[in-house]
Design a protein around this motif. Structure first.
Motif, PDB file in Angstrom:
ATOM      1  N   THR A 266       0.843  -1.196   0.000  1.00  0.00           N
ATOM      2  CA  THR A 266       0.000   0.000   0.000  1.00  0.00           C
ATOM      3  C   THR A 266       0.881   1.250   0.000  1.00  0.00           C
ATOM      4  N   ASN A 267       1.934   1.244   0.825  1.00  0.00           N
ATOM      5  CA  ASN A 267       2.852   2.389   0.850  1.00  0.00           C
ATOM      6  C   ASN A 267       3.477   2.630  -0.517  1.00  0.00           C
ATOM      7  N   LEU A 268       3.897   1.530  -1.174  1.00  0.00           N
ATOM      8  CA  LEU A 268       4.548   1.688  -2.476  1.00  0.00           C
ATOM      9  C   LEU A 268       3.553   2.207  -3.514  1.00  0.00           C
ATOM     10  N   LEU A 269       2.336   1.673  -3.490  1.00  0.00           N
ATOM     11  CA  LEU A 269       1.338   2.124  -4.471  1.00  0.00           C
ATOM     12  C   LEU A 269       0.916   3.571  -4.197  1.00  0.00           C
ATOM     13  N   ASP A 270       0.781   3.908  -2.923  1.00  0.00           N
ATOM     14  CA  ASP A 270       0.435   5.288  -2.563  1.00  0.00           C
ATOM     15  C   ASP A 270       1.488   6.256  -3.080  1.00  0.00           C
ATOM     16  N   ASN A 271       2.735   5.894  -2.880  1.00  0.00           N
ATOM     17  CA  ASN A 271       3.820   6.754  -3.358  1.00  0.00           C
ATOM     18  C   ASN A 271       3.794   6.880  -4.870  1.00  0.00           C
ATOM     19  N   ALA A 272       3.652   5.730  -5.537  1.00  0.00           N
ATOM     20  CA  ALA A 272       3.634   5.750  -7.008  1.00  0.00           C
ATOM     21  C   ALA A 272       2.535   6.689  -7.483  1.00  0.00           C
ATOM     22  N   CYS A 273       1.413   6.632  -6.791  1.00  0.00           N
ATOM     23  CA  CYS A 273       0.265   7.448  -7.130  1.00  0.00           C
ATOM     24  C   CYS A 273       0.558   8.931  -6.910  1.00  0.00           C
ATOM     25  N   LYS A 274       1.176   9.195  -5.777  1.00  0.00           N
ATOM     26  CA  LYS A 274       1.400  10.561  -5.325  1.00  0.00           C
ATOM     27  C   LYS A 274       2.523  11.245  -6.091  1.00  0.00           C
ATOM     28  N   TYR A 275       3.577  10.474  -6.408  1.00  0.00           N
ATOM     29  CA  TYR A 275       4.740  11.078  -7.059  1.00  0.00           C
ATOM     30  C   TYR A 275       4.732  10.852  -8.568  1.00  0.00           C
TER      31      TYR A 275
END
Ligand SMILES: Nc1ncnc2c1ncn2[C@@H]1O[C@H](COP(=O)(O)OP(=O)(O)O)[C@@H](O)[C@H]1O
Ligand SMILES: [Mg+2]
Length: 502
Positions: A266-275
């Motif tokens: 979830t952290n990795l996907l959130d980051n990918a989404c955000k950045y």
């Protein structure tokens, strides 16, 4: 020539050399010692004894590499220092060194190559100063500054979601139009979810720092953790109109905590989404090779500069105000993710060709086994259980009960067979009868507990009698829980946490 001092007579030279020797020997603030050309200690002053803890007679004749930490020795650093001093005449270094009692100190070191009149290398002089206190003070200063900056950022990031929440409440209170109210409530929902994530990350970092974060391990299909992470981030991904692709080249199962693994992805996907600027691509690829399961999350986003790549997983680091970020974070997500992956015996690395060129995060985990069928990957709560009981009917009945609830079981009818099967199958949970014919259940429990490979296994004692004395003895022998027969599934769920959690 009248100005020149008269040449020394050999009678004078001896007292001067003696004076010099005494001077070196008695200096206590610096470790001053000599090495021969191979690095063997040949002389030792009182400062060296004070700083390093060896008396001269204990250390003369030994190689100087014993002053270095293991990792420096493995990297060949002592030899490198001598080579550099030989080439350049001197070499200066700062780093951790090891005292006789094994403790470390921060040393400033100068090595000088000693050559005779013909230029032949005779050895080295080493002067070492203990800078541990200075190092501590400097570290403390940095820590205080970093924490101060973090607290300022924390206040800012926690306040950010509060403003839209308060405004939304204001709007909802005044709105006559149900659609507007609904819209305002959605804002509250989204922003409070964001706040919750921030606070959860903070709490996790606290637990990690205090060494209090533990996993509840079982067999987890990676597919389960990934689908859960996709589910958790789906709304976010859609809002940014990103295209998400998930590819399974294999269906690995790992031993781990499904909630924590979900958190990592979830952290990795959130980051990918955000950045990643809106309308980007996010790819997830799952594969396995030999004994490793691999998950790669890549995006077409803002990327990471080479100098930042090395610090991405540190606590409190964040690209300062890089994007006009409406979805700030605390810069803790990757630190938490790395720690969780490492607790699972795995590894996480980041790659990026540079700013603007996207990022790739690779997670590797020890592979437990491969699943042939991808539908199996969606059953998260399969436990593997070993039942050890000399009463075959009782054993088979308990196994049937567990299987009826979707778990995998194996059976042993005596202690020795149980220990053998446990080592081979590494189950999540072992249900063990105390009254066994060969060794009793307490002995079996102690044997199981002494096997490091079985460290995470849950041990349940199953006995005919539930006396207080039996209970105490069971816990002392390494059991986690003591249950009295007969056992039903509801009791397992109530008393043994691994049966209750998803
Ligand atoms: N997919 C990504 N693309 C570019 N940069 C990233 C990506 N993931 C993380 N980063 C960088 O790593 C930093 C740390 O990430 P993280 O610990 O998750 O903190 P946060 O998400 O709160 O900013 C981010 O601030 C960002 O600079
Ligand atoms: Mg993050």
């Amino acid at each position: 020539m009248p100005d020149e001092p008269p040449p020394l007579r050999s009678a004078d030279r001896a007292p001067r050399a003696e004076l010099f020797r005494l001077l070196v020997e008695q200096v206590r603030d610096y470790a001053i010692f000599g090495l021969d050309d191979r690095g063997i200690v040949v002389s030792w002053n009182s400062g060296a004894e004070r700083i390093k803890g060896y008396r001269a007679d204990e250390i003369i004749g030994h190689h100087f590499s014993r002053f270095y930490p293991e990792e420096a020795i493995r990297a060949g650093w002592p030899q490198t220092e001598l080579e550099r001093a030989t080439e350049d005449g001197r070499f200066e270094d700062e780093g951790w060194r090891v005292r006789k009692d094994g403790t470390r100190f921060w040393a400033h070191v100068v090595i000088t190559a000693l050559r005779d009149e013909d230029g032949t290398l005779r050895g080295f002089a080493k002067v070492t100063r203990d800078l541990t206190e200075e190092k501590r003070a400097a570290q403390l200063e940095t820590d205080v500054r970093v924490v101060g900056e973090f607290v300022a950022m924390l206040g800012h990031e926690l306040r950010n979601p509060l403003a839209p929440i308060r405004n939304a409440i204001d709007v909802a209170k005044r709105a006559d139009d149900p659609q507007r109210t609904r819209w305002a409530l959605e804002v509250v929902e989204r922003q409070s979810a964001h706040l919750t994530r921030l606070v959860d990350d903070l709490l996790d970092i606290g637990r990690i720092t205090r060494g209090q974060l533990s996993l509840s391990r079982r067999r987890v299909p990676l597919r389960y953790a990934i689908e859960s992470a996709v589910e958790a981030t789906r709304a976010n991904i859609e809002r940014h109109r990103h295209q998400l692709t998930v590819t399974y080249r294999a269906h690995p199962r790992v031993r781990g905590d499904s909630v924590r693994l979900t958190q990592v992805f979830t952290n990795l996907l959130d980051n990918a989404c955000k950045y990643t600027p809106d309308g980007g691509h996010i790819d997830v690829e799952v594969s396995a090779e030999e004994d490793t399961a691999r998950v790669v999350v890549s995006d077409t986003g803002v990327g990471v500069s080479p100098e930042r790549l090395a610090h991405l997983f540190d606590v409190f680091t964040q690209e300062r105000r890089s994007l006009a970020r409406s979805e700030g974070g605390l810069g803790l997500g990757l630190a938490v993710a790395r720690h969780l992956v490492e607790l699972h015996g795995g590894d996480i690395v980041a790659e990026s060709p540079g700013p603007g060129c996207g990022s790739t995060f690779r997670v590797t985990l020890p592979l437990l086994e491969l699943l042939a069928d991808d539908t199996e990957g969606l059953r998260p709560s399969v436990l593997s259980a070993l039942v050890i009981d000399d009463n075959r009917d009782a054993a088979e009945m308990l196994a049937a009960l567990l299987e009826a609830h979707g778990h995998e079981t194996s059976l042993a009818f005596d202690g020795r067979e149980g220990v053998r099967l446990a080592a081979r199958e590494q189950p999540d949970v072992i249900l063990l009868d105390i009254g066994l014919p060969d060794m009793d259940g307490y002995q079996v429990a102690r044997r199981l507990r002494s096997d490091p490979a079985l460290r995470g296994v849950v041990l349940v004692a199953v006995t005919g009698y539930g006396a207080e004395e039996d209970r105490r003895r069971a816990l002392e022998s390494g059991f986690d829980v003591h249950l009295s027969k007969p056992i039903d599934y509801a009791t397992l769920q109530r008393r043994v946490p691994i049966f209750a959690s998803p």
